[in-house]
Design an enzyme around this catalytic site. Structure first.
Site, PDB file in Angstrom:
ATOM      1  N   THR A 102      56.074 -10.053  19.599  1.00 39.30           N
ATOM      2  CA  THR A 102      56.361  -9.519  20.931  1.00 39.30           C
ATOM      3  C   THR A 102      55.824 -10.439  22.020  1.00 39.30           C
ATOM      4  OG1 THR A 102      55.821  -7.684  22.452  1.00 39.30           O
ATOM      5  CG2 THR A 102      54.232  -8.158  20.733  1.00 39.30           C
ATOM      6  N   TYR A 118      48.061  -2.533  21.428  1.00 39.77           N
ATOM      7  CA  TYR A 118      49.342  -2.970  20.859  1.00 39.77           C
ATOM      8  C   TYR A 118      49.457  -4.489  20.867  1.00 39.77           C
ATOM      9  CZ  TYR A 118      54.352  -3.901  20.508  1.00 39.77           C
ATOM     10  OH  TYR A 118      55.575  -4.404  20.144  1.00 39.77           O
TER      11      TYR A 118
END
Length: 681
Positions: free
Chosen positions: A452, A495
């Site tokens: 990501t 995250y």
């Protein structure tokens, strides 16, 4: 006569069931929170305890005065009366026999008078052959127990209630037959059975299957009281290894066993700061038996029951049908029922490949993607419904793999802030488990990881220029090309940390072990088969809300910029990476729509209004942690090394997704405004 098995009376699809849930004194808020969820699951029964010891403790009477009517008003209640008040116990412990055996019957009589209108059955003791519940060392021949419980059962039956004898654990046919010889079975209407196949090590060598054990039980009851029913008062499966699909399968199996009633243990996990039983504090299995977590996050079992009851559960648990022929070299897609994973799997399946879909089906709706793949491609789809956090459950999926695409993850920044440990376990440890499974298979299988852009952090050091509807970086080179792979890593939010750790491990396994691995750090991907939510998949979420005519929440001012990429282009990038894995080994690539598809949130909202032909109502909330004012991927490395480029313009892509949603989620094209030109996607 012999009581018929449930299969003779009804199918497992129509079988009633209940849950076990112990409520501790003072848990008013917890009770009010849990009870509606139990009812929403379709449960008809609830088993809980009415502790004799707790009742006589300070505040105990007031607690049960509230609890019994509260529970009994909404559900068929089974109170289990056990635990001797220590001051009345021959051993000074709640597991000891009372000095006055009749005192137990007197307490049962008191319970019937005070609360009896709230239930029809009453259970007498719990696991009486278990030292933690009944101290049989002081009652070696169980004469004290038989006198105590037999008298209480006789009196309860005389008063019009139906007594249930607490189930032995582990199951002991000799003990049960002793209860018959002593006359206890003759005065009860049902006998409980406890069994947890697959959870407790102590059962592995003795468990002979439901039919064998319940058959033994039925034969003993037929000798002493043929009218007595067999009740499974406790069965369950601990998800301590994160195998939630197996818990769902075990529940379906339990519904089909030959018993007259079923109670699943339990609805909620035990909170980690609570001692389950003396000596069992550190056994993790005791803490993960629930259908929901201790903080009320639904596991697969609870979610499916609440979505559609046993029929929904049955549909999903039937998806995993092993069908992989010996010698087949499949492609493994972890998270293969998710948005990108299912699109990638479909592309390989269309080319005739066999694909293993490794997924825990934890996210609502993704089982629809798996069913879609199986309907389109039949036996070349091989579901392995396990969780990457469970190494034992996933290793076999990688034995013969020719390639692995690793998408399985916890995907929301917001969730990571609430449950950082769960986020780490799924993203970091789950990735290690996948890498180790590949390494153990010793096939030098390529592993391509979905990372990501969040590994670059919030990019706070980038100076921004604010325009009417968007932010743009002051740096002209970044405006022209985007953020490159040479950007320093700066993990932000749990995250970002967990994905960043996984990202680095994937790259290191190429260095340390020679496994051909590569990483794609993705920007915002959108397209068909996406179940967008407020926390993840924002383009799809916005379209779904707009098509429903519902307001949209925007976090921040909406001027933040992303380079949104259609999933077809993302699939092409993943396939290109596999096709050039020797060149790409050990490398990282940024993946996004690039500057051509750089859009602000506000500009996407305007386009959605154009596509749907209606004004979108929006509201604004605070900026979210770690949100970037601007992220556009510099994809020149992908273009140079792999010959890839984004081919679908963002406006065409948004309309394509809107059309897919209108057809597949709403069954109606009429909501959309006709495009001025043909959409190609």
């Amino acid at each position: 006569m012999t009581s018929p098995a449930p299969s003779d009376r009804t199918s497992s699809m129509d079988r009633s069931y209940g849950f076990v849930e112990w409520f501790r004194p003072g848990e008013f808020e917890r009770t009010e929170r849990i009870l509606p969820d139990i009812l929403a699951s379709g449960a008809r029964y609830l088993r809980t305890h009415l502790s004799w010891a707790e009742y006589l403790a300070p505040g105990g009477e007031a607690w049960f005065d509230w609890l019994m009517p509260r529970l009994g008003a909404d559900i068929d209640l089974l109170p289990c009366i056990h635990y001797t008040p220590p001051s009345m116990s021959r051993t000074g412990r709640s597991s000891g026999a009372p000095h006055d055996l009749k005192a137990y019957a007197d307490f049962v009589d008191h319970v019937l008078t005070r609360y009896g209108r709230h239930f029809r059955h009453i259970e007498l003791w719990n696991e009486p052959n278990n030292l933690l519940d009944w101290d049989w060392r002081e009652d070696g021949d169980f004469r004290l127990f038989c006198e105590m419980v037999g008298g209480a059962a006789y009196w309860a039956k005389h008063r019009g209630w139906k007594p249930v004898l607490g189930g032995p654990c582990p199951f002991d046919p000799y003990w049960l037959n002793l209860m018959g010889e002593r006359g206890v079975l003759g005065v009860v209407d049902a006998v409980g059975f406890h069994g947890f196949p697959g959870t407790w090590d102590s059962e592995e060598g003795t468990w002979g299957g439901w039919d064998m054990h319940l058959g033994e039980m039925r034969r003993i009851l037929d000798r002493h009281n043929p009218e007595a029913e067999v009740w499974i008062t406790e069965t369950g499966y601990s998800t301590w290894r994160n195998d939630e699909m197996e818990q769902a399968r075990r529940f379906m199996k339990a519904l089909s066993v030959p018993a007259d009633r079923l109670y699943w243990y339990s609805w909620a996990d035990v909170a980690p700061d609570i001692a389950v039983q003396e000596g069992l504090w550190f056994d993790p299995r005791h803490y993960h038996l629930g259908a929901v977590t201790h903080d009320n996050q639904p596991k697969l079992l609870a979610r499916l029951l609440k979505e559609g009851g046993v029929a929904r559960l049955d549909d999903v648990t039937k998806l995993a049908v092993p069908n992989l022929a010996s010698g087949t070299a499949p492609i493994v897609v972890t998270g293969g029922s998710g948005f990108i994973g299912s699109n990638l799997a479909d592309s390989f399946l269309r080319d005739g490949e066999d694909v293993i879909i490794l997924d825990n089906l934890g996210r609502p709706g993704v089982d629809e993607n798996l069913a879609w793949l199986m309907e389109r491609h039949g036996k070349r789809v091989h579901p392995v419904l396990s969780d990457v956090r469970d190494p034992r459950g996933i290793e076999g999926a990688f034995d013969d793999a020719k390639a692995v695409f690793h998408f399985a993850a916890q995907t929301a920044v917001t969730t990571s802030l609430v449950h950082p440990i769960d986020d780490f376990e799924a993203n970091a440890r789950g990735t290690i488990n996948v890498l180790e499974a590949v390494r153990k298979a010793e096939r030098n299988t390529p592993v391509i990881f979905a990372s990501t852009n969040k590994v670059y952090g919030s990019l706070e050091d980038l100076k921004m220029l604010e325009h009417d509807d968007r932010y743009l970086p002051a740096d002209a080179n970044i405006r022209l090309n985007g953020i490159g792979e040479d950007r320093p890593l700066d993990f932000c939010t749990p995250y970002g940390c967990s994905k960043g750790v996984a990202d680095q491990y994937v790259l290191d396994y190429a260095k340390s072990f020679g496994i051909p691995t590569a990483v794609l750090r993705m920007s915002c991907i959108y397209g068909p088969r996406q179940f967008g939510t407020e926390d993840q998949g924002w383009v799809a979420h916005f379209l779904i809300r707009a098509l429903k005519g519902e307001p949209i929440s925007v976090y921040g001012d909406g001027k933040q910029v992303r380079d949104i990429l259609h999933v077809d282009d993302a699939v092409a990038a993943y396939r290109a990476l596999l096709g050039h894995i020797n060149l790409a080994k050990g490398k990282v690539f940024n993946l996004g729509g690039g500057t051509r598809n750089a859009v602000s949130v506000l500009s996407v909202l305007r386009e959605i209004e154009t596509v749907t032909g209606r004004t979108v109502e929006t509201g604004h909330g605070d900026w979210r942690a770690g949100d970037q004012f601007y992220f556009v991927a510099d994809t020149r490395r992908l273009q140079r090394d792999l010959g890839w480029k984004a081919r679908i313009g963002w406006r065409d892509g948004v309309r394509h997704l809107a059309e897919w949603l209108a057809e597949h989620r709403f069954g109606d094209h009429a909501r959309l405004v006709e495009p001025r030109h043909k959409v190609v996607a």
